[in-house]
Design an enzyme around this catalytic site. Sequence first.
Site, PDB file in Angstrom:
ATOM      1  N   SER A  97       0.828  -1.207   0.000  1.00 49.23           N
ATOM      2  CA  SER A  97       0.000   0.000   0.000  1.00 49.23           C
ATOM      3  C   SER A  97       0.867   1.264   0.000  1.00 49.23           C
ATOM      4  O   SER A  97       0.508   2.259  -0.611  1.00 49.23           O
ATOM      5  CB  SER A  97      -0.966   0.000   1.186  1.00 49.23           C
ATOM      6  OG  SER A  97      -0.271  -0.138   2.402  1.00 49.23           O
ATOM      7  N   GLU A  98       2.033   1.202   0.688  1.00 48.88           N
ATOM      8  CA  GLU A  98       3.000   2.293   0.595  1.00 48.88           C
ATOM      9  C   GLU A  98       4.428   1.762   0.665  1.00 48.88           C
ATOM     10  O   GLU A  98       4.690   0.715   1.269  1.00 48.88           O
ATOM     11  CB  GLU A  98       2.815   3.340   1.698  1.00 48.88           C
ATOM     12  CG  GLU A  98       1.676   4.323   1.480  1.00 48.88           C
ATOM     13  CD  GLU A  98       0.429   3.942   2.249  1.00 48.88           C
ATOM     14  OE1 GLU A  98      -0.616   4.547   2.006  1.00 48.88           O
ATOM     15  OE2 GLU A  98       0.502   3.006   3.064  1.00 48.88           O
ATOM     16  N   THR A  99       5.333   2.512   0.053  1.00 47.15           N
ATOM     17  CA  THR A  99       6.775   2.304   0.133  1.00 47.15           C
ATOM     18  C   THR A  99       7.401   3.655   0.434  1.00 47.15           C
ATOM     19  O   THR A  99       6.944   4.678  -0.084  1.00 47.15           O
ATOM     20  CB  THR A  99       7.324   1.756  -1.199  1.00 47.15           C
ATOM     21  OG1 THR A  99       6.753   0.471  -1.461  1.00 47.15           O
ATOM     22  CG2 THR A  99       8.833   1.625  -1.173  1.00 47.15           C
ATOM     23  N   HIS A 142       1.117   4.511   8.661  1.00 49.57           N
ATOM     24  CA  HIS A 142       1.998   3.373   8.925  1.00 49.57           C
ATOM     25  C   HIS A 142       3.376   3.559   8.288  1.00 49.57           C
ATOM     26  O   HIS A 142       4.380   3.127   8.863  1.00 49.57           O
ATOM     27  CB  HIS A 142       1.310   2.048   8.562  1.00 49.57           C
ATOM     28  CG  HIS A 142       1.565   1.513   7.197  1.00 49.57           C
ATOM     29  ND1 HIS A 142       0.830   1.874   6.098  1.00 49.57           N
ATOM     30  CD2 HIS A 142       2.482   0.602   6.753  1.00 49.57           C
ATOM     31  CE1 HIS A 142       1.279   1.229   5.037  1.00 49.57           C
ATOM     32  NE2 HIS A 142       2.281   0.441   5.406  1.00 49.57           N
TER      33      HIS A 142
END
Length: 295
Positions: free
Chosen positions: A46-48, A77
């Site tokens: 979902s994110e990096t 997060h």
Amino acid sequence: MSSLKFYIVDVFAEAKYTGNQLAVFTNAANLSTEQMQQIAKEINYSETTFVTSTQTVSDGYNVKIFTPKQELPFAGHPTLGTAYILQKEIIKSSVKEILLNLKVGQIPVKILDQNGSGKYLWMQQQAPTFHQILDRHKIAEVLRIESDEIDDRFPIQAVSTGVLFIIVPLKTLESVKRIQVNRDKYFELINTIDAKCILVFCPETYKKESDLNVRVFCDYLGIPEDPATGSANGCLAGYLVQYSYFGKSEINLRVEQGYEINRPSLILLQAEQKGITIDVNVGGRVVMVARGEFV
């Protein structure tokens, strides 16, 4: 592009392979925005995140956050997970606070022992702002539920602590479980408003120790459902205080998320009305899963 060191952590996780996955690249100063976006798409979490300064700038570390589709000014997060890696792999000593320089501004992350149960990371989010109120019949169509399953004592409203989320209060866990987003109705809705992501919550929970159950949907960002969303829960914390959901102007809650997609997560929320603003803090554990190298 030279080889890149990266780490994988689970955030808002009480054990490995729970919570929300995050990849953190720590030597990303020479990457272009386009390269970062390509890597985030390849990782497909979902994110990096990409640390672009391993030395402090204005006492903080420069960090960029990407979904598989676009860069974000802030996300919860990734903020906690990146702070964890900075402490473990860059600073390599015990510290009580780390500052992250994000697009939205500088975000402090505290590393605290939580009642003797181990280290938890806490971020203070920006004060929430409250935006458009939405029609419950339209939202019910998007979620494929009946409109009377929405708790009409409270508004459906877009709230932001850096990123806008539509906050939807439901009555029962059964309603939360049954949600299946109607993508046509979803995109029809978000094409007309600034908020692109939806958080639904209810006071019934899977675990007796939890205070609320939450689900978050954000197909616009390439995230059909997120297992743990710090930014969205920060918006929820502000909303709960703003509308005295628990009958008081201060909350200290355990929120469960991700159960419906087999990534159980625990998010801690603290919020308090302070004058005309609401102070919002979001906390959780981070667990190291892997380290490696992009070549």
